[in-house]
Scaffold this motif. Structure first.
Motif, PDB file in Angstrom:
ATOM      1  N   GLN A   1      41.287  22.522  -3.481  1.00 38.73           N
ATOM      2  CA  GLN A   1      40.440  22.365  -2.618  1.00 38.73           C
ATOM      3  C   GLN A   1      40.971  20.926  -1.490  1.00 38.73           C
ATOM      4  OE1 GLN A   1      36.918  21.951  -4.844  1.00 38.73           O
ATOM      5  NE2 GLN A   1      36.549  23.971  -5.372  1.00 38.73           N
ATOM      6  N   VAL A   2      41.872  20.277  -1.727  1.00 38.39           N
ATOM      7  CA  VAL A   2      42.009  18.474  -1.731  1.00 38.39           C
ATOM      8  C   VAL A   2      43.026  19.604  -0.809  1.00 38.39           C
ATOM      9  CG1 VAL A   2      43.512  16.949  -1.765  1.00 38.39           C
ATOM     10  CG2 VAL A   2      41.746  17.801  -3.387  1.00 38.39           C
ATOM     11  N   SER A   3      44.337  19.956  -1.254  1.00 42.73           N
ATOM     12  CA  SER A   3      45.753  20.587  -0.595  1.00 42.73           C
ATOM     13  C   SER A   3      45.818  21.458   0.370  1.00 42.73           C
ATOM     14  CB  SER A   3      46.531  20.339  -1.345  1.00 42.73           C
ATOM     15  OG  SER A   3      46.926  22.173  -2.187  1.00 42.73           O
ATOM     16  N   GLY A   4      44.805  22.561   0.517  1.00 47.89           N
ATOM     17  CA  GLY A   4      44.782  23.948   0.971  1.00 47.89           C
ATOM     18  C   GLY A   4      45.523  25.123   0.656  1.00 47.89           C
ATOM     19  N   LEU A   5      46.329  24.412  -0.595  1.00 47.53           N
ATOM     20  CA  LEU A   5      47.653  25.072  -1.194  1.00 47.53           C
ATOM     21  C   LEU A   5      47.270  25.696  -2.724  1.00 47.53           C
ATOM     22  CD1 LEU A   5      50.672  23.261   0.306  1.00 47.53           C
ATOM     23  CD2 LEU A   5      49.699  25.846   1.336  1.00 47.53           C
ATOM     24  N   ALA A   6      47.250  27.138  -2.604  1.00 46.91           N
ATOM     25  CA  ALA A   6      47.141  27.253  -4.666  1.00 46.91           C
ATOM     26  C   ALA A   6      49.285  27.246  -4.984  1.00 46.91           C
ATOM     27  CB  ALA A   6      46.701  28.913  -4.580  1.00 46.91           C
ATOM     28  N   TYR A   7      49.235  27.059  -5.877  1.00 49.81           N
ATOM     29  CA  TYR A   7      50.057  27.433  -6.409  1.00 49.81           C
ATOM     30  C   TYR A   7      50.952  28.172  -7.857  1.00 49.81           C
ATOM     31  CZ  TYR A   7      52.675  23.975  -3.146  1.00 49.81           C
ATOM     32  OH  TYR A   7      52.271  22.421  -2.261  1.00 49.81           O
ATOM     33  N   GLU A   8      50.929  28.820  -8.067  1.00 51.67           N
ATOM     34  CA  GLU A   8      51.064  29.769  -9.812  1.00 51.67           C
ATOM     35  C   GLU A   8      53.108  29.650  -9.853  1.00 51.67           C
ATOM     36  OE1 GLU A   8      52.465  33.293 -10.827  1.00 51.67           O
ATOM     37  OE2 GLU A   8      51.792  33.422  -9.026  1.00 51.67           O
ATOM     38  N   GLU A   9      53.245  28.971 -11.127  1.00 51.78           N
ATOM     39  CA  GLU A   9      53.995  29.081 -11.680  1.00 51.78           C
ATOM     40  C   GLU A   9      54.780  30.184 -13.286  1.00 51.78           C
ATOM     41  OE1 GLU A   9      56.639  27.215 -10.856  1.00 51.78           O
ATOM     42  OE2 GLU A   9      55.656  25.648  -9.980  1.00 51.78           O
ATOM     43  N   GLN A  10      54.615  31.121 -12.873  1.00 56.09           N
ATOM     44  CA  GLN A  10      55.159  31.979 -13.858  1.00 56.09           C
ATOM     45  C   GLN A  10      53.676  32.474 -14.727  1.00 56.09           C
ATOM     46  OE1 GLN A  10      59.102  31.256 -15.984  1.00 56.09           O
ATOM     47  NE2 GLN A  10      58.557  29.782 -16.059  1.00 56.09           N
ATOM     48  N   GLU A  11      52.357  32.286 -13.648  1.00 55.88           N
ATOM     49  CA  GLU A  11      51.926  32.996 -14.400  1.00 55.88           C
ATOM     50  C   GLU A  11      51.021  35.274 -15.058  1.00 55.88           C
ATOM     51  OE1 GLU A  11      47.859  29.919 -12.813  1.00 55.88           O
ATOM     52  OE2 GLU A  11      50.478  29.144 -12.486  1.00 55.88           O
ATOM     53  N   ALA A  12      51.413  35.175 -13.141  1.00 57.98           N
ATOM     54  CA  ALA A  12      51.650  37.100 -13.473  1.00 57.98           C
ATOM     55  C   ALA A  12      53.063  37.554 -13.533  1.00 57.98           C
ATOM     56  CB  ALA A  12      51.486  36.846 -11.322  1.00 57.98           C
ATOM     57  N   ALA A  13      53.795  37.290 -13.272  1.00 57.24           N
ATOM     58  CA  ALA A  13      55.015  37.236 -14.091  1.00 57.24           C
ATOM     59  C   ALA A  13      55.982  36.432 -14.334  1.00 57.24           C
ATOM     60  CB  ALA A  13      55.919  38.391 -13.084  1.00 57.24           C
ATOM     61  N   PRO A  14      57.120  36.444 -15.448  1.00 54.55           N
ATOM     62  CA  PRO A  14      57.663  35.749 -15.848  1.00 54.55           C
ATOM     63  C   PRO A  14      59.442  35.809 -14.424  1.00 54.55           C
ATOM     64  CG  PRO A  14      57.319  36.957 -17.726  1.00 54.55           C
ATOM     65  CD  PRO A  14      56.623  38.016 -16.570  1.00 54.55           C
ATOM     66  N   GLY A  15      59.773  33.992 -14.673  1.00 52.87           N
ATOM     67  CA  GLY A  15      60.579  33.753 -13.590  1.00 52.87           C
ATOM     68  C   GLY A  15      60.046  33.989 -12.325  1.00 52.87           C
ATOM     69  N   VAL A  16      58.716  33.842 -12.045  1.00 55.35           N
ATOM     70  CA  VAL A  16      58.348  34.431 -10.580  1.00 55.35           C
ATOM     71  C   VAL A  16      57.633  33.497 -10.246  1.00 55.35           C
ATOM     72  CG1 VAL A  16      57.469  35.195  -8.765  1.00 55.35           C
ATOM     73  CG2 VAL A  16      58.672  36.919 -10.248  1.00 55.35           C
ATOM     74  N   SER A  17      57.694  31.943  -9.810  1.00 50.45           N
ATOM     75  CA  SER A  17      57.201  31.213  -8.787  1.00 50.45           C
ATOM     76  C   SER A  17      55.979  31.711  -7.489  1.00 50.45           C
ATOM     77  CB  SER A  17      57.255  29.893  -9.124  1.00 50.45           C
ATOM     78  OG  SER A  17      57.336  29.675  -9.545  1.00 50.45           O
ATOM     79  N   CYS A  18      55.131  31.106  -6.654  1.00 44.29           N
ATOM     80  CA  CYS A  18      54.594  31.710  -5.976  1.00 44.29           C
ATOM     81  C   CYS A  18      53.619  30.432  -5.093  1.00 44.29           C
ATOM     82  CB  CYS A  18      53.161  32.550  -6.021  1.00 44.29           C
ATOM     83  SG  CYS A  18      52.051  33.287  -4.985  1.00 44.29           S
ATOM     84  N   ILE A  19      53.655  30.494  -3.412  1.00 44.49           N
ATOM     85  CA  ILE A  19      52.807  29.496  -3.564  1.00 44.49           C
ATOM     86  C   ILE A  19      51.765  30.219  -2.214  1.00 44.49           C
ATOM     87  CG2 ILE A  19      54.618  29.046  -1.527  1.00 44.49           C
ATOM     88  CD1 ILE A  19      53.529  26.104  -1.033  1.00 44.49           C
ATOM     89  N   ALA A  20      50.144  29.886  -2.311  1.00 47.20           N
ATOM     90  CA  ALA A  20      48.962  30.813  -1.155  1.00 47.20           C
ATOM     91  C   ALA A  20      48.960  29.629  -0.385  1.00 47.20           C
ATOM     92  CB  ALA A  20      48.580  31.761  -2.382  1.00 47.20           C
ATOM     93  N   ALA A  21      47.917  30.512   0.790  1.00 47.51           N
ATOM     94  CA  ALA A  21      46.559  29.447   1.117  1.00 47.51           C
ATOM     95  C   ALA A  21      45.565  30.829   1.996  1.00 47.51           C
ATOM     96  CB  ALA A  21      47.671  28.973   2.517  1.00 47.51           C
ATOM     97  N   PRO A  22      44.561  29.812   1.286  1.00 49.65           N
ATOM     98  CA  PRO A  22      43.497  30.035   2.237  1.00 49.65           C
ATOM     99  C   PRO A  22      43.682  30.966   3.689  1.00 49.65           C
ATOM    100  CG  PRO A  22      42.527  28.474   1.585  1.00 49.65           C
ATOM    101  CD  PRO A  22      44.471  28.393   1.103  1.00 49.65           C
TER     102      PRO A  22
END
Length: 240
Positions: free
Chosen positions: A175-196
């Motif tokens: 909510q502060v940065s406007g960016l969401a991060y995901e570190e291997q939480e959906a698939a091993p070895g894969v990271s993600c950055i997202a924005a609304p």
């Protein structure tokens, strides 16, 4: 009977199958003869397809889903920004919307070397295990957040966040940065950055870039993700 047919279709979430008759009976808690009869009707209607002993979702459902105005219009508006984001990063990009406590993927663009991800167009995953989902959850109101945190948190990998306090802290940072991060939480070895993506003050979708963890550089990816999300938000607000 319509409710029972819906149960059969719903049990294909989130992977789309395929399943054997016995598996469908077990997942729906319906007798095998009932499932066999209803599955035959669904195959006849094109809502299921059968290959040998296995059933999977049919093409007719994809055709109908593509006609849903809200999703179709959003996807069409988002495509230029998704294509720009892919060209800027050369990584897998997603467009997702919230349905209940899940994120449903409306579009996915990837290169020839596609990542092994559980996401698929029309498929769904838990909000809390994906960058897109967390971006949506962070801007969907405190009532939804409280509902999510009051339930056992799902886990797709050993890295999925299952501690409510840790998830709440992550959502506050989003909510502060406007960016969401995901570190291997959906698939091993894969990271993600997202924005609304916003329309009329409400988060209606989210965009993301998924990258192999070994080459995940958030500082380099963040500007492209922000630009795409802001551009799509402007288009949607203008449309409203």
């Amino acid at each position: 009977m319509l409710d029972k047919a819906a149960l059969i279709l719903e049990c294909f979430r989130p992977t789309g199958g395929p399943y054997r008759l016995a598996e469908l009976s077990e997942r729906t808690d319906l007798p095998k003869p009932t499932v066999h009869r209803l599955a035959a009707d669904l195959v006849r209607l094109g809502w299921l397809e059968r290959s040998g002993a296995h059933y999977r979702l049919g093409g007719k459902l994809f055709e109908l889903g593509a006609l849903v105005p809200r999703r179709r219009d959003l996807r069409e508006a988002a495509l230029p920004f998704l294509q720009d984001l892919f060209e800027a990063t050369r990584e897998t990009v997603h467009l997702g919307v919230r349905e209940g406590l899940e994120v449903v993927y409306l579009e996915r663009i990837h290169g020839h070397d596609a990542l092994q991800l559980p996401s698929r167009i029309g498929g769904s995953l838990p909000l809390t295990c994906t960058g897109v989902g967390k971006a949506l959850l962070a801007f969907s109101g405190s009532e939804l957040t409280d509902e999510v945190l009051s339930r056992p948190l799902p886990s797709l990998t050993p890295h999925s966040i299952t501690d409510p306090a840790r998830l709440r802290m992550a959502l506050e940072k989003i909510q502060v940065s406007g960016l969401a991060y995901e570190e291997q939480e959906a698939a091993p070895g894969v990271s993600c950055i997202a924005a609304p993506v916003f329309a009329g003050g409400t988060a209606v979708a989210a965009l993301s870039v998924a990258v192999m963890r070994t080459r995940f550089r958030p500082a380099q990816l963040a500007p492209a993700v922000r630009t795409a999300a802001l551009g799509l938000s402007r288009v949607l607000r203008a449309g409203i």
